[in-house]
Design a protein around this motif. Structure first.
Motif, PDB file in Angstrom:
ATOM      1  N   ASN A 159     -39.751 124.411  -8.179  1.00 34.72           N
ATOM      2  CA  ASN A 159     -41.127 124.867  -8.037  1.00 34.72           C
ATOM      3  C   ASN A 159     -41.204 125.765  -6.792  1.00 34.72           C
ATOM      4  O   ASN A 159     -41.314 125.286  -5.664  1.00 34.72           O
ATOM      5  N   GLU A 160     -41.117 127.076  -7.007  1.00 36.56           N
ATOM      6  CA  GLU A 160     -41.016 128.019  -5.882  1.00 36.56           C
ATOM      7  C   GLU A 160     -42.255 128.028  -4.995  1.00 36.56           C
ATOM      8  O   GLU A 160     -42.153 128.189  -3.781  1.00 36.56           O
ATOM      9  N   LEU A 161     -43.430 127.856  -5.588  1.00 43.74           N
ATOM     10  CA  LEU A 161     -44.664 127.844  -4.805  1.00 43.74           C
ATOM     11  C   LEU A 161     -44.672 126.672  -3.828  1.00 43.74           C
ATOM     12  O   LEU A 161     -45.041 126.829  -2.656  1.00 43.74           O
ATOM     13  N   GLN A 162     -44.244 125.502  -4.311  1.00 43.79           N
ATOM     14  CA  GLN A 162     -44.169 124.322  -3.434  1.00 43.79           C
ATOM     15  C   GLN A 162     -43.072 124.482  -2.387  1.00 43.79           C
ATOM     16  O   GLN A 162     -43.251 124.067  -1.235  1.00 43.79           O
ATOM     17  N   ILE A 163     -41.946 125.083  -2.784  1.00 40.09           N
ATOM     18  CA  ILE A 163     -40.858 125.318  -1.813  1.00 40.09           C
ATOM     19  C   ILE A 163     -41.371 126.191  -0.666  1.00 40.09           C
ATOM     20  O   ILE A 163     -41.171 125.889   0.509  1.00 40.09           O
ATOM     21  N   ALA A 164     -42.073 127.280  -1.006  1.00 40.57           N
ATOM     22  CA  ALA A 164     -42.602 128.212   0.007  1.00 40.57           C
ATOM     23  C   ALA A 164     -43.614 127.513   0.912  1.00 40.57           C
ATOM     24  O   ALA A 164     -43.604 127.699   2.136  1.00 40.57           O
ATOM     25  N   ILE A 201     -40.094 134.310  -0.836  1.00 40.53           N
ATOM     26  CA  ILE A 201     -40.543 133.645  -2.071  1.00 40.53           C
ATOM     27  C   ILE A 201     -41.921 134.157  -2.478  1.00 40.53           C
ATOM     28  O   ILE A 201     -42.165 134.471  -3.652  1.00 40.53           O
ATOM     29  N   TYR A 202     -42.840 134.246  -1.497  1.00 37.89           N
ATOM     30  CA  TYR A 202     -44.203 134.713  -1.803  1.00 37.89           C
ATOM     31  C   TYR A 202     -44.199 136.153  -2.342  1.00 37.89           C
ATOM     32  O   TYR A 202     -45.023 136.514  -3.181  1.00 37.89           O
ATOM     33  N   LYS A 203     -43.243 136.973  -1.858  1.00 46.75           N
ATOM     34  CA  LYS A 203     -43.130 138.346  -2.377  1.00 46.75           C
ATOM     35  C   LYS A 203     -42.703 138.327  -3.846  1.00 46.75           C
ATOM     36  O   LYS A 203     -43.213 139.110  -4.654  1.00 46.75           O
ATOM     37  N   ARG A 204     -41.761 137.424  -4.175  1.00 44.96           N
ATOM     38  CA  ARG A 204     -41.323 137.296  -5.567  1.00 44.96           C
ATOM     39  C   ARG A 204     -42.458 136.820  -6.465  1.00 44.96           C
ATOM     40  O   ARG A 204     -42.554 137.205  -7.632  1.00 44.96           O
ATOM     41  N   GLY A 208     -50.034 134.014   0.553  1.00 43.93           N
ATOM     42  CA  GLY A 208     -48.869 133.404   1.187  1.00 43.93           C
ATOM     43  C   GLY A 208     -48.199 134.336   2.180  1.00 43.93           C
ATOM     44  O   GLY A 208     -47.817 133.918   3.282  1.00 43.93           O
ATOM     45  N   ILE A 209     -48.064 135.616   1.801  1.00 41.79           N
ATOM     46  CA  ILE A 209     -47.430 136.599   2.694  1.00 41.79           C
ATOM     47  C   ILE A 209     -48.252 136.748   3.975  1.00 41.79           C
ATOM     48  O   ILE A 209     -47.713 136.740   5.089  1.00 41.79           O
ATOM     49  N   ILE A 210     -49.571 136.872   3.808  1.00 38.29           N
ATOM     50  CA  ILE A 210     -50.465 137.065   4.964  1.00 38.29           C
ATOM     51  C   ILE A 210     -50.388 135.881   5.926  1.00 38.29           C
ATOM     52  O   ILE A 210     -50.276 136.052   7.145  1.00 38.29           O
ATOM     53  N   GLY A 211     -50.416 134.657   5.377  1.00 39.20           N
ATOM     54  CA  GLY A 211     -50.352 133.456   6.223  1.00 39.20           C
ATOM     55  C   GLY A 211     -49.083 133.397   7.044  1.00 39.20           C
ATOM     56  O   GLY A 211     -49.099 133.057   8.230  1.00 39.20           O
TER      57      GLY A 211
END
Length: 614
Positions: free
Chosen positions: A134-139, A168-171, A177-180
């Protein structure tokens, strides 16, 4: 199977429906801020769920209770309930909820500064997310782990995690996510740059903040926009570009007030106050520090505390030393307004006490005058008696004066002896440290070389450990870094060693001190800091320590504060505590002033001022 007469449903199903209704209404009340009703409904739902022995429903009830206590800022109770929820979710093998509990526990532990436990929970939830791909949770976990490292601060590890999260957020095309993570990444460069006086790192921070600011324009992230504006403003202040700093900070403050983000507005007010302080515009610096206190009231105790620290510097520069001292005393542990009703009442009481004593003295003087006039008629007949009493009084006065001088001389001799003893101790420490390094150290090195030649691994390991122990003892006896790198870096290294050897979190802000002391004074000042920190490590049972050492006009002012158990400071404590006696003696040697503020379960603050001798 039992059924309900009304709906022809199994009793168990009816109970579970009731539980769901209780939980739902409890969460609605919680969202509205109706805490009493929220607690009542969640507790009723949990009570019924325990009767059904449905582990999943029990776990959800404990989770909702944890959320209630988190909103009430009762973090230890929130953790306790969440751990119970985790236990039941593990029993029910609900992987998604096990992940959620660990992630939330990581956030709660970080809130109460228990960073080791926080990281442990985040790594557990990261492992689950990684297993489920789960990439969102990993990030999200990488972002939180980086945030903990940013606070501890291990800035390199923090950046590694932020960069991974951004990739990950870029993918995932997640602008949020990137901004944070750009915010956090920039903060890590800013923090390191300001601490090491590296302008290149601060410029790198500004570049990242500007990149993030540009993204907020496209996405409409007003909250993040206000944060970037504030961070760019504070970075320009460090670069001494004050006009640019104030321009960005003013925009940030305006936006934060519009968004009703008053806690964050307090932070920006403190930044503006610091900028004006650097510009020596004390009236505006004071104005914004006081605004920070107003904004942070009951919302952000850290910003309220820092505002008090700024006000202490402002009043010191203004020449109002009493106000400065009052603000500095309340720094780090402030809980209420500095000018609370209780303090005003105390001031009024002191005024009343002073006026009462003044009136009593006037009445006594009047009574003495009356008695003197009444006795004038008898004075002629009794002059011999009074003359004799006068000579007797003079004789007693001379005796008392001599006794006082004797006591004073003894006290000076005692102080001179104590100072001489400290000096001889330092000389003996230097001698022993040199002997350990030059003699014992060299012998052990030779043994190690011979053992290496004959490939005796066990002896090599033992000799290596012995060498490390000797070097450690030698460093404690005399800090060799003091001559090699100077006072400031030696104190920084001392704090770093305590950070590595203990679970304490250190917050530090130290000016460059090397130009203000002679060689023997540097050692005394170093020992003074070392003694204070050793006392905290041994006795305070604290979780965090603040070390602020600043050059203020013709003095070096140091504040060392902890959030530990505190103690009752009385004369017996001063006399019987070897650590405190040594601290007092070192302060006397340096002609300084010391103030200790300590209360049971409310921490201890050492505040001392050492004059800079030209």
């Amino acid at each position: 199977m039992s059924y309900s007469q009304e709906e022809n449903k199994p009793i168990k199903q009816v109970k579970e429906d009731v539980i769901t209704i209780y939980y739902k209404s409890g969460l609605e009340f919680l969202a509205e801020g109706s805490f009493e009703n929220a607690l009542k409904n969640i507790s009723l739902g949990l009570s019924v769920s325990k009767k059904t022995k449905n582990k999943s429903l029990i776990a959800f009830g404990q989770t909702y209770l944890s959320g209630y206590y988190k909103q009430k800022k009762e973090y230890y109770k929130a953790i306790e309930n969440l751990k119970k929820a985790l236990f039941y979710f593990v029993e029910a093998n609900e992987v998604a909820q096990i992940y959620s509990c660990n992630f939330k526990l990581g956030q709660l532990y970080s809130t109460i500064f228990e960073f080791d436990k926080s990281l442990e929970c985040y790594f557990t939830s990261l492992k689950i997310a990684d297993k489920n791909k789960n990439e969102l949770q990993i990030a999200a976990n990488l972002e939180e782990i980086g945030g903990v490292y940013l606070l501890t601060p291990d800035l390199k590890k923090a950046r590694i995690n932020f960069y991974k999260a951004i990739d990950i957020y870029k993918r995932l095309n997640s602008e949020k996510g990137i901004i944070g993570n750009l915010t956090n990444l920039g903060a890590s460069y800013q923090k390191e740059g300001t601490r090491t006086n590296n302008k290149v790192l601060v410029l790198q921070a500004i570049h990242l903040f500007e990149e993030g600011l540009e993204k907020t324009k496209k996405g409409g992230f007003e909250k993040n926009r206000s944060i970037f504006l504030g961070n760019i403003g504070s970075s320009f202040r460090f670069l001494e570009k004050y006009e640019e700093s104030l321009a960005y900070l003013s925009r940030a403050l305006e936006l934060k007030v519009t968004l009703k983000r008053f806690s964050s507005a307090a932070h920006t007010c403190n930044d503006i106050s610091e900028t004006y302080l650097d510009m020596n515009n004390l009236s505006k610096a004071r104005k914004y520090a006081l605004k920070a206190i107003d904004f942070s009231k009951d919302l952000n105790i850290h910003q309220e505390r820092f505002a008090c620290y700024l006000l202490s510097k402002i009043e010191y520069k203004s020449g109002d030393f009493k106000k400065s001292h009052n603000y500095l005393k309340n720094y780090h542990q402030i809980q209420d307004s500095l000018f609370s009703i209780q303090k005003i009442t105390k001031i009024n009481d002191l005024q009343i006490q002073y006026e009462t004593e003044k009136k009593n003295l006037t009445i006594e003087a009047q009574e003495s005058n009356i008695a003197l006039l009444a006795s004038k008629n008898d004075l002629k007949n009794q002059w011999l008696l009074f003359g004799g009493l006068g000579f007797l009084a003079l004789f007693i006065f001379i005796l008392l004066f001599k006794a006082k001088n004797t006591v004073k001389k003894e006290k000076l001799q005692q102080e001179k002896f104590s100072q001489g003893l400290l000096q001889s101790q330092e000389e003996e420490r230097v001698r022993i440290a040199r002997e350990l390094h030059d003699s014992v150290g060299q012998q052990l090195t030779l043994i190690k070389i011979k053992a290496q030649n004959s490939q005796q691994k066990e002896i090599i390991l033992l000799t290596k450990n012995a060498l490390e122990e000797v070097r450690s003892i030698s460093r404690n006896l005399y800090p060799a870094l003091l001559k090699e790198y100077g006072l400031t870096k030696s104190i920084e290294q001392l704090i770093t060693e305590y950070e590595q050897q203990t679970d304490l979190i250190f917050f530090r802000d130290i000016d460059n001190l090397d130009l203000y002391f002679k060689e023997h004074e540097k050692l005394n000042f170093y020992r003074l800091i070392q003694e204070c920190l050793t006392n905290i490590v041994k006795h305070a049972k604290a979780k965090s320590v603040t070390v602020n050492i600043k050059k203020e006009k013709d003095n070096v002012v140091a504040l060392i504060s902890d959030n530990g158990k505190g103690f009752v400071l009385d004369e017996s404590k001063k006399k019987n505590s070897l650590g405190l006696k040594t601290i007092f003696e070192r302060i006397k040697i340096m002609d300084g002033k010391l103030s200790i503020d300590s209360k049971i379960n409310n921490g201890t603050t050492f505040l001392f001022s050492i004059p800079i001798k030209k």
